[in-house]
Design a protein around this motif. Structure first.
Motif, PDB file in Angstrom:
ATOM      1  N   VAL A  48       0.836  -1.203   0.000  1.00  0.00           N
ATOM      2  CA  VAL A  48       0.000   0.000   0.000  1.00  0.00           C
ATOM      3  C   VAL A  48       0.870   1.252   0.000  1.00  0.00           C
ATOM      4  O   VAL A  48       0.612   2.198  -0.757  1.00  0.00           O
ATOM      5  CB  VAL A  48      -0.966  -0.007   1.207  1.00  0.00           C
ATOM      6  CG1 VAL A  48      -1.650   1.337   1.370  1.00  0.00           C
ATOM      7  CG2 VAL A  48      -1.994  -1.113   1.052  1.00  0.00           C
ATOM      8  N   ILE A  49       1.897   1.271   0.823  1.00  0.00           N
ATOM      9  CA  ILE A  49       2.783   2.438   0.877  1.00  0.00           C
ATOM     10  C   ILE A  49       3.477   2.649  -0.468  1.00  0.00           C
ATOM     11  O   ILE A  49       3.591   3.782  -0.952  1.00  0.00           O
ATOM     12  CB  ILE A  49       3.806   2.285   2.025  1.00  0.00           C
ATOM     13  CG1 ILE A  49       3.091   2.403   3.366  1.00  0.00           C
ATOM     14  CG2 ILE A  49       4.920   3.320   1.912  1.00  0.00           C
ATOM     15  CD1 ILE A  49       3.931   2.026   4.562  1.00  0.00           C
ATOM     16  N   ALA A  50       3.923   1.587  -1.103  1.00  0.00           N
ATOM     17  CA  ALA A  50       4.566   1.700  -2.415  1.00  0.00           C
ATOM     18  C   ALA A  50       3.582   2.241  -3.453  1.00  0.00           C
ATOM     19  O   ALA A  50       3.948   3.088  -4.278  1.00  0.00           O
ATOM     20  CB  ALA A  50       5.111   0.350  -2.854  1.00  0.00           C
ATOM     21  N   PHE A  51       2.342   1.777  -3.416  1.00  0.00           N
ATOM     22  CA  PHE A  51       1.319   2.257  -4.354  1.00  0.00           C
ATOM     23  C   PHE A  51       1.045   3.740  -4.148  1.00  0.00           C
ATOM     24  O   PHE A  51       0.969   4.511  -5.102  1.00  0.00           O
ATOM     25  CB  PHE A  51       0.029   1.450  -4.193  1.00  0.00           C
ATOM     26  CG  PHE A  51      -1.099   1.947  -5.055  1.00  0.00           C
ATOM     27  CD1 PHE A  51      -1.146   1.620  -6.399  1.00  0.00           C
ATOM     28  CD2 PHE A  51      -2.091   2.752  -4.523  1.00  0.00           C
ATOM     29  CE1 PHE A  51      -2.180   2.085  -7.208  1.00  0.00           C
ATOM     30  CE2 PHE A  51      -3.124   3.228  -5.312  1.00  0.00           C
ATOM     31  CZ  PHE A  51      -3.163   2.893  -6.661  1.00  0.00           C
ATOM     32  N   VAL A  52       0.910   4.147  -2.895  1.00  0.00           N
ATOM     33  CA  VAL A  52       0.623   5.550  -2.598  1.00  0.00           C
ATOM     34  C   VAL A  52       1.797   6.436  -3.018  1.00  0.00           C
ATOM     35  O   VAL A  52       1.601   7.504  -3.610  1.00  0.00           O
ATOM     36  CB  VAL A  52       0.282   5.727  -1.104  1.00  0.00           C
ATOM     37  CG1 VAL A  52       0.242   7.193  -0.712  1.00  0.00           C
ATOM     38  CG2 VAL A  52      -1.036   5.048  -0.781  1.00  0.00           C
ATOM     39  N   LYS A  53       3.021   6.009  -2.725  1.00  0.00           N
ATOM     40  CA  LYS A  53       4.191   6.808  -3.117  1.00  0.00           C
ATOM     41  C   LYS A  53       4.286   6.942  -4.631  1.00  0.00           C
ATOM     42  O   LYS A  53       4.640   8.006  -5.138  1.00  0.00           O
ATOM     43  CB  LYS A  53       5.460   6.175  -2.565  1.00  0.00           C
ATOM     44  CG  LYS A  53       5.693   6.465  -1.110  1.00  0.00           C
ATOM     45  CD  LYS A  53       7.025   5.911  -0.648  1.00  0.00           C
ATOM     46  CE  LYS A  53       7.264   6.218   0.814  1.00  0.00           C
ATOM     47  NZ  LYS A  53       8.543   5.697   1.286  1.00  0.00           N
ATOM     48  N   ALA A  54       3.964   5.879  -5.348  1.00  0.00           N
ATOM     49  CA  ALA A  54       4.063   5.910  -6.806  1.00  0.00           C
ATOM     50  C   ALA A  54       2.983   6.785  -7.432  1.00  0.00           C
ATOM     51  O   ALA A  54       3.184   7.331  -8.516  1.00  0.00           O
ATOM     52  CB  ALA A  54       3.969   4.497  -7.363  1.00  0.00           C
ATOM     53  N   PRO A  58       0.671  16.574  -5.664  1.00  0.00           N
ATOM     54  CA  PRO A  58       0.250  17.642  -4.737  1.00  0.00           C
ATOM     55  C   PRO A  58      -1.271  17.745  -4.553  1.00  0.00           C
ATOM     56  O   PRO A  58      -1.744  18.017  -3.448  1.00  0.00           O
ATOM     57  CB  PRO A  58       0.813  18.914  -5.378  1.00  0.00           C
ATOM     58  CG  PRO A  58       1.989  18.441  -6.170  1.00  0.00           C
ATOM     59  CD  PRO A  58       1.607  17.074  -6.670  1.00  0.00           C
ATOM     60  N   PHE A  59      -2.032  17.507  -5.604  1.00  0.00           N
ATOM     61  CA  PHE A  59      -3.492  17.575  -5.478  1.00  0.00           C
ATOM     62  C   PHE A  59      -4.016  16.496  -4.534  1.00  0.00           C
ATOM     63  O   PHE A  59      -4.840  16.774  -3.654  1.00  0.00           O
ATOM     64  CB  PHE A  59      -4.152  17.425  -6.852  1.00  0.00           C
ATOM     65  CG  PHE A  59      -5.648  17.344  -6.776  1.00  0.00           C
ATOM     66  CD1 PHE A  59      -6.403  18.459  -6.484  1.00  0.00           C
ATOM     67  CD2 PHE A  59      -6.300  16.139  -6.974  1.00  0.00           C
ATOM     68  CE1 PHE A  59      -7.785  18.387  -6.400  1.00  0.00           C
ATOM     69  CE2 PHE A  59      -7.671  16.047  -6.891  1.00  0.00           C
ATOM     70  CZ  PHE A  59      -8.420  17.184  -6.600  1.00  0.00           C
ATOM     71  N   LEU A  60      -3.539  15.258  -4.688  1.00  0.00           N
ATOM     72  CA  LEU A  60      -3.995  14.171  -3.807  1.00  0.00           C
ATOM     73  C   LEU A  60      -3.568  14.404  -2.368  1.00  0.00           C
ATOM     74  O   LEU A  60      -4.288  14.041  -1.436  1.00  0.00           O
ATOM     75  CB  LEU A  60      -3.478  12.827  -4.309  1.00  0.00           C
ATOM     76  CG  LEU A  60      -4.142  12.295  -5.575  1.00  0.00           C
ATOM     77  CD1 LEU A  60      -3.494  10.976  -5.997  1.00  0.00           C
ATOM     78  CD2 LEU A  60      -5.620  12.099  -5.371  1.00  0.00           C
ATOM     79  N   VAL A  61      -2.403  15.013  -2.172  1.00  0.00           N
ATOM     80  CA  VAL A  61      -1.961  15.324  -0.814  1.00  0.00           C
ATOM     81  C   VAL A  61      -2.929  16.317  -0.164  1.00  0.00           C
ATOM     82  O   VAL A  61      -3.328  16.139   0.993  1.00  0.00           O
ATOM     83  CB  VAL A  61      -0.518  15.876  -0.827  1.00  0.00           C
ATOM     84  CG1 VAL A  61      -0.125  16.413   0.543  1.00  0.00           C
ATOM     85  CG2 VAL A  61       0.457  14.792  -1.268  1.00  0.00           C
ATOM     86  N   LYS A  62      -3.346  17.342  -0.915  1.00  0.00           N
ATOM     87  CA  LYS A  62      -4.312  18.311  -0.384  1.00  0.00           C
ATOM     88  C   LYS A  62      -5.654  17.640  -0.070  1.00  0.00           C
ATOM     89  O   LYS A  62      -6.271  17.915   0.962  1.00  0.00           O
ATOM     90  CB  LYS A  62      -4.513  19.454  -1.363  1.00  0.00           C
ATOM     91  CG  LYS A  62      -3.328  20.382  -1.439  1.00  0.00           C
ATOM     92  CD  LYS A  62      -3.572  21.500  -2.433  1.00  0.00           C
ATOM     93  CE  LYS A  62      -2.329  22.372  -2.570  1.00  0.00           C
ATOM     94  NZ  LYS A  62      -2.507  23.437  -3.553  1.00  0.00           N
ATOM     95  N   VAL A  63      -6.099  16.751  -0.950  1.00  0.00           N
ATOM     96  CA  VAL A  63      -7.360  16.033  -0.730  1.00  0.00           C
ATOM     97  C   VAL A  63      -7.267  15.190   0.538  1.00  0.00           C
ATOM     98  O   VAL A  63      -8.179  15.184   1.375  1.00  0.00           O
ATOM     99  CB  VAL A  63      -7.728  15.166  -1.948  1.00  0.00           C
ATOM    100  CG1 VAL A  63      -8.872  14.220  -1.620  1.00  0.00           C
ATOM    101  CG2 VAL A  63      -8.083  16.034  -3.138  1.00  0.00           C
ATOM    102  N   MET A  64      -6.171  14.485   0.716  1.00  0.00           N
ATOM    103  CA  MET A  64      -6.026  13.630   1.890  1.00  0.00           C
ATOM    104  C   MET A  64      -5.902  14.453   3.175  1.00  0.00           C
ATOM    105  O   MET A  64      -6.362  14.021   4.228  1.00  0.00           O
ATOM    106  CB  MET A  64      -4.828  12.691   1.731  1.00  0.00           C
ATOM    107  CG  MET A  64      -5.057  11.628   0.675  1.00  0.00           C
ATOM    108  SD  MET A  64      -6.652  10.773   0.813  1.00  0.00           S
ATOM    109  CE  MET A  64      -6.535  10.034   2.400  1.00  0.00           C
ATOM    110  N   LEU A  65      -5.291  15.627   3.102  1.00  0.00           N
ATOM    111  CA  LEU A  65      -5.249  16.496   4.282  1.00  0.00           C
ATOM    112  C   LEU A  65      -6.654  16.944   4.673  1.00  0.00           C
ATOM    113  O   LEU A  65      -6.982  17.023   5.859  1.00  0.00           O
ATOM    114  CB  LEU A  65      -4.350  17.702   4.021  1.00  0.00           C
ATOM    115  CG  LEU A  65      -2.853  17.416   4.021  1.00  0.00           C
ATOM    116  CD1 LEU A  65      -2.072  18.645   3.585  1.00  0.00           C
ATOM    117  CD2 LEU A  65      -2.391  16.963   5.392  1.00  0.00           C
TER     118      LEU A  65
END
Length: 90
Positions: A48-54, A58-65
Motif C-alpha cells: 500500500v505504501i509503495a502504491f501511494v508513493k508511486a 500535490p493535489f492528492l496530498v491536499k485532498v487527503m489532508l
C-alpha cells in the motif's frame, strides 16, 4: 419455560442473519489482525505504501489532508458538542 419459547419465537430471521453476519465479520477481522499484527507480516502495508508513493501528487496530498481533518480532534470535538446541543435542544 413458556417465556423463553415466546422470546425465541419473537426473534426475527433478519435479526438472526444480522447476528450471524456480525460474527462472520468479527472472525474475519480477528484473522486479519492475527496475520498482520501478531505475525508481524508487513507485506500488505509495504504494498500500500509503495502504491501511494508511486501515485501521489500535490493535489492528492491536499485532498487527503482535507479528509484526515474530519478525523482530527479539531473537527470532532466541536462537531460532537454541536451534535449533543442539537439533540438536547430537539
Amino acid at each position: 419455560m413458556k417465556k423463553i419459547v415466546g422470546l425465541v419465537k419473537e426473534i426475527s430471521a433478519e435479526f438472526l442473519v444480522t447476528v450471524l453476519l456480525c460474527a462472520i465479520y468479527l472472525k474475519a477481522l480477528a484473522y486479519i489482525a492475527d496475520e498482520n499484527v501478531l505475525e508481524k507480516n508487513y507485506q500488505f502495508d509495504t504494498a500500500v505504501i509503495a502504491f501511494v508513493k508511486a501515485n501521489s501528487n500535490p493535489f492528492l496530498v491536499k485532498v487527503m489532508l482535507i479528509v484526515t481533518f474530519f478525523g482530527s480532534s479539531q473537527f470532532l470535538l466541536p462537531a460532537y458538542i454541536l451534535l449533543i446541543g442539537f439533540l438536547i435542544w430537539k
